[in-house]
Design a protein around this motif. Structure first.
Motif, short mmCIF file in Angstrom:
data_model
loop_
_atom_site.label_atom_id
_atom_site.label_comp_id
_atom_site.label_asym_id
_atom_site.label_seq_id
_atom_site.Cartn_x
_atom_site.Cartn_y
_atom_site.Cartn_z
N SER A 540 0.62 -1.20 -0.09
CA SER A 540 -0.02 0.10 0.05
C SER A 540 0.89 1.20 0.04
N GLY A 541 2.14 1.06 0.17
CA GLY A 541 2.97 2.42 0.13
C GLY A 541 3.37 2.95 1.36
N ALA A 542 4.51 3.69 1.47
CA ALA A 542 5.17 4.05 2.69
C ALA A 542 4.12 5.21 3.47
N ASP A 543 3.43 5.96 2.45
CA ASP A 543 2.80 6.93 2.88
C ASP A 543 1.34 6.27 3.91
N ALA A 544 0.82 5.59 3.40
CA ALA A 544 -0.16 4.77 3.99
C ALA A 544 0.21 3.90 5.38
N ILE A 550 1.00 7.18 12.43
CA ILE A 550 1.00 8.34 13.48
C ILE A 550 -0.48 8.56 13.93
N SER A 551 -1.37 8.31 13.09
CA SER A 551 -2.80 8.65 13.60
C SER A 551 -3.35 8.01 14.89
N LEU A 552 -2.57 6.62 14.87
CA LEU A 552 -2.85 5.89 15.95
C LEU A 552 -1.99 5.97 17.29
N THR A 553 -1.10 7.28 17.08
CA THR A 553 -0.06 7.40 18.04
C THR A 553 -0.69 8.41 19.31
N VAL A 559 1.02 2.18 21.48
CA VAL A 559 0.27 1.95 20.22
C VAL A 559 -0.39 0.57 19.97
N PHE A 560 -1.56 0.60 19.92
CA PHE A 560 -2.36 -0.81 19.64
C PHE A 560 -2.71 -0.73 18.33
N LEU A 561 -2.21 -1.93 17.48
CA LEU A 561 -2.42 -2.04 16.13
C LEU A 561 -3.25 -3.31 15.56
N ARG A 633 2.43 16.57 19.62
CA ARG A 633 1.21 15.99 19.68
C ARG A 633 0.64 15.64 18.00
N PHE A 634 1.72 14.46 17.55
CA PHE A 634 1.58 14.20 16.24
C PHE A 634 0.25 13.61 15.69
N ASN A 635 -0.36 12.70 16.54
CA ASN A 635 -1.70 12.15 16.07
C ASN A 635 -2.59 13.18 16.02
N GLU A 636 -2.73 14.30 16.88
CA GLU A 636 -3.45 15.11 17.00
C GLU A 636 -3.61 16.05 15.63
N ALA A 637 -2.30 16.47 15.27
CA ALA A 637 -2.14 16.96 14.09
C ALA A 637 -2.52 16.13 12.80
N ALA A 638 -2.10 14.87 12.86
CA ALA A 638 -2.62 14.05 11.80
C ALA A 638 -4.26 13.88 11.56
N ASP A 639 -4.70 13.91 12.68
CA ASP A 639 -6.15 13.78 12.50
C ASP A 639 -6.75 15.00 12.41
N SER A 640 -6.33 16.30 12.86
CA SER A 640 -6.83 17.54 12.33
C SER A 640 -6.67 17.69 10.82
#
Length: 887
Positions: A540-544, A550-553, A559-561, A633-640
């Motif tokens: 699926s690629g590195a970006d995916a 990050i969105s789960l962190t 981190v639960f995957l 706050r990486f996941n907050e930035a990603a989710d935003s």
């Protein structure tokens, strides 16, 4: 690259990484500007990219790309660690396949084999990191066994020795029988172990027995005392008496010591100074003899009498068998306790007396304590500050010698004249400075791997030489690492920084969580739950992978995957790609070959609400995302940014752009500009998270816009625009969305296609009086509104009424649904579900049921109760939707 209407991650990622490398995008700009520096936690040369590496390096890459775009002279220094024990183990296993051992080859030839292995495999993980998209300055790749790095290690050893902070002594240490080397306390990992507590009877001279409790009967052969607490009334008469040790027939004393726990076992403990740290301390206080009963492989030695040659665990069983025959086993009880394992091979460690090299840590720790207490070095999350300080406050001397061959050999030489002290110097001495003897032998041991790693932040810049790199790029800015190496590495780096440069090594430390599966277990091959990041990149690629991780962190949390965790990122990347394709097609349809978005020529006052709204919202997102990154706050930035792009820009603004017919003047002059402007800014905001697809789309955007930078990777980070700040637009747009969502929910409930047009009347809703706003609602909801003066308050058989703030609207259903019939059906359904719920709830409050029913039946009943409760809530919501009143 070649035009492609579909997103092909493999082709795009390979192409752009090569382009970035060719253009030197990741290299620092000499010695100008404000530096922002990260040094990579060097992965072991034995390593392959695992999901923890992917998380750690994605976080670092987000930071370095963001700072590079923000105008800093950003430098990310890469490198690898020689990983002494781990690498030697790998090469020894390769030799075993050929029927050889390292001792068969000898030290020099074995080290040649290790270097060959390193040349062949040592950079595998580096190539894998490149596939992840990390933007390290690869021209600065370091290795902890490089010549310059080795010189730094030797310099440190000599310096600390001359200050009296390194010494050689005989002490109890942690020993790995598998790796045949000493380990520091931090290299021992503890797990719970279900074993036994053995109650053994030791004969007291003159009659009677004293019973000792132990988890390790095999070490009894090295006992040199039995200890009791001085206040223990049970043993007062035995203190000072002698006990005859079975098998070796040695007389040992019963001694008083306040360290003994009267509540453990019988309150009497065997004292084995050579094989237990607590016993070592007791023996030191009482001047007891030290007897070692095992060799370096964990087998019983000549001091073990009839058990010589047995493996330590086989010896345990055999000793209990023989003691049983003599009637000297009182009882055996199951007992759970913590047991130490080698952090590399998982072998149970053996405490033993050994001559090793140590560093005195108390003096080195004080500046590392002060800098954190004074707030000059900060941990994120802040809770790690307490953990860090607690460890440093209680720090012990560090055992730094290892009995292996691969690593930095200790710069100590011994004269054949045993009375001469060790010779400690950078280069091999020609003769003993004390007696002139030329017969010198270098110490066989190497230094702990962490003894080189703790120098990493400044040794990578050429220390101990006073280089321009060291002057400009040190101290570094941010360290990103895992909690597991807070003591191994982070704390020691702070100590080394102050001791050897007089400066802290970094400004801040971000400690991310551990990656676990959805059940909370650590990822491991043995559990079969490991997720291979390279498989995800292939598929699926590195970006995916990056965006999903990050969105789960959450901030500093584990981190639960689940297995499918990367789907979110994959779907998001495809959404971005398809949205961009919409813009490209729109440009073609409207003959727009060039759009000016860098040099704005738009008149803000002429913009409609949709444009004012999305531009204002973009401003707020730029501010919020930048704040998030500043605070890790990486996941907050990603989710935003995810929420903004997908659920605002795509779901609302792009949909509204479809209101206009082809070549409409406002579409061409304003909407297309805003579509492209927001897309450009969003690509920049997204670039640190998903660098490949954003670079590809940015390059395509250059064909029809005036964007000036060669790469989005080297473009400017977005800043909010005063020109595009429209304070009232957010509130107005939210009101429009509220009406549209209400109508869409009704259509969904009645299974009416969203595209089917219906009629509606409204009263008192001032927003719909404005032609522009009403057209927006009508387009998005598929409703044609007409104002009415009649009072709208209740439903009728063929229409449904809704109240919205300052008024009402009524949708004509034109015979599609009979509301009265539908409400009656739902009320009947509610009664059935409510009855079932009440019966289930009655069961769960019945003590007879709870006490007598099998646990699985009780759990199923609880699950049924919860399902019925959810069904009730849904029915009541549906009734409210139809009637406008709570049921």
């Amino acid at each position: 690259m070649a035009e492609n209407s579909r997103y092909n991650p493999a082709e795009i990622e390979r192409y752009w990484y090569e382009k970035w490398m060719e253009a030197g995008c990741f290299q620092a700009k000499n010695y100008s500007g404000i530096p922002y520096v990260i040094v990579i936690p060097p992965p072991n040369i034995t390593g392959f990219l695992h999901i923890g590496h992917a998380l750690n390096n994605t976080i670092q890459d987000i930071l370095i790309r963001w700072k590079r775009m923000s105008g800093f002279n950003a430098l990310w220094v890469p490198g690898t660690d020689h990983a002494g024990i781990a690498t030697q183990n790998v090469v020894e296993k390769e030799l075993m396949k050929k029927g050889l051992t390292r001792k068969d080859l000898g030290r020099e030839e074995f080290l040649k084999e290790v270097w060959k292995w390193r040349e062949k495999y040592g950079n595998c993980i580096i190539e894998q990191l490149k596939r992840l998209g990390v933007s390290c300055d690869w021209t600065r790749l370091c290795f902890t066994m490089d010549k310059n790095f080795s010189r730094a290690v030797q310099t440190v050893f000599v310096s600390l020795y001359k200050k009296g902070l390194i010494y050689r002594g005989k002490r109890i240490i942690n020993w790995c029988p598998r790796c045949a080397t000493a380990l520091s306390d931090e290299e021992v990992e503890y797990d719970s172990y279900d074993g036994n507590l053995y109650y053994l009877k030791y004969p007291v001279e003159g009659g009677k027995f004293i019973v000792v409790a132990t988890t390790r009967p095999e070490t009894m052969l090295g006992d040199t005392a039995v200890a009791v607490h001085p206040s223990d009334e049970r043993y007062k008469d035995l203190i000072g008496k002698k006990v005859r040790l079975p098998f070796v027939n040695r007389l040992i004393p019963v001694i008083p010591d306040y360290q003994v726990d009267m509540e453990f076992g019988t309150g009497a403990v065997k004292v084995t100074p050579s094989h237990d740290p607590a016993d070592y301390a007791i023996a030191s206080r009482h001047n007891l003899e030290f007897i070692t009963v095992m060799d370096e492989t964990g087998r019983m030695n000549e001091n073990a009498a009839i058990f010589e040659g047995l493996d330590r665990f086989d010896c345990r069983a055999k000793i209990i068998e023989e003691l049983g025959k003599q009637g000297l086993v009182e009882k055996i009880e199951p007992y759970s306790y913590r047991i130490g394992h080698c952090y590399r091979c998982n072998t149970i460690i053996e405490p033993t007396i050994s001559t090793q090299w140590f560093v005195k840590m108390k003096q080195l720790a004080q500046p590392a304590i002060n800098v954190v207490k004074q707030g000059q070095l900060r941990f994120y999350p802040e809770r790690w500050t307490k953990v860090y300080l607690q460890w440093l406050d209680n720090i012990q001397d560090w055992c730094i010698s290892r009995q292996i061959w691969w690593g930095h050999r200790i710069p100590a030489w011994y004269c054949s004249n045993k009375s001469c002290p060790p010779i400690i110097c950078l280069d091999a001495p020609q003769q003993c400075p004390q007696c002139g003897c030329k017969n010198l032998i270098q110490d066989e041991d190497v230094l702990d791997t962490w003894f080189s790693s703790w120098l990493w932040p400044f040794a990578v810049f050429g220390w101990p030489e006073k280089t321009k790199d060291l002057e400009f790029f040190y101290p570094t800015s941010t360290l990103v690492t895992a909690q597991e190496i807070l003591f191994f590495w982070v704390a020691r780096m702070v100590m080394a920084g102050f001791e050897f440069t007089g400066k802290k090594p970094f400004e801040s430390v971000y400690i991310h969580g551990t990656v676990r599966d959805e059940k909370g277990r650590k990822m491991s091959k043995s559990l079969g739950n490991a997720i291979d990041p390279l498989e995800i990149i292939d598929h699926s690629g590195a970006d995916a992978l990056r965006f999903s991780l990050i969105s789960l962190t959450a901030f500093g949390q584990d981190v639960f995957l689940p297995d499918s965790f990367y789907h979110k990122g994959r779907n998001f990347v495809n959404k971005i790609w398809n949205s961009f394709r919409y813009i490209e097609i729109l440009l073609e349809k409207n003959d727009c070959s060039y759009v000016k978005i860098e040099r704005i020529e738009l008149e803000p006052d002429n913009l409609h609400l949709a444009e004012r709204w999305i531009l204002t919202l973009l401003n707020k997102k730029i501010i919020h995302i930048t704040e998030c990154l500043n605070n890790f706050r990486f996941n907050e930035a990603a989710d935003s940014i995810y929420e903004f792009f997908w659920h605002q820009y795509c779901d609302w603004y792009i949909e509204l752009s479809k209101m206009y017919p082809a070549k409409d003047p406002y579409l061409v002059s304003s909407v297309i500009f805003v579509l492209n402007y927001v897309m450009l800014k969003t690509l920049k905001l997204l670039h640190p998270f998903i660098p490949f697809v954003t670079e590809e789309l940015y390059s395509r955007m250059k064909r029809f816009t005036d964007v000036k930078d060669a790469f989005v990777a080297t473009s400017d980070w977005p800043s909010p625009s005063d020109t595009f700040e429209f304070g009232d637009s957010l509130k107005l747009m939210n009101r429009i969305k509220e009406i549209v969502v209400e109508i869409r929910d009704l259509k969904t409930f009645f299974k009416i296609p969203v595209t089917k047009n219906l009629r509606a009347t409204y009263q008192g809703i001032s927003l719909l009086d404005a032609d522009e706003y009403r057209r927006m609602v009508e387009f998005l909801s598929g409703i044609k509104f007409q104002k009415t003066d009649q009072i709208i308050k209740t439903h009728s058989k063929d229409e449904i009424v809704r109240s919205i703030e300052d008024g009402f609207f009524s949708i004509k259903l034109d015979g599609i649904v009979d509301i009265e019939v539908e409400v009656k059906r739902l009320l009947n359904e509610k009664q059935k579900v409510l009855k079932a719920y009440q019966e289930t709830e009655k069961k769960l409050t019945n003590s007879a049921f709870l006490n007598n029913a099998p646990s699985i039946v009780i759990e199923r009943t609880k699950q049924l109760r919860n399902e019925l409760e959810s069904e009730l809530v849904k029915i009541e919501k549906d009734i409210e939707l139809l009637t406008g009143e709570k049921s």
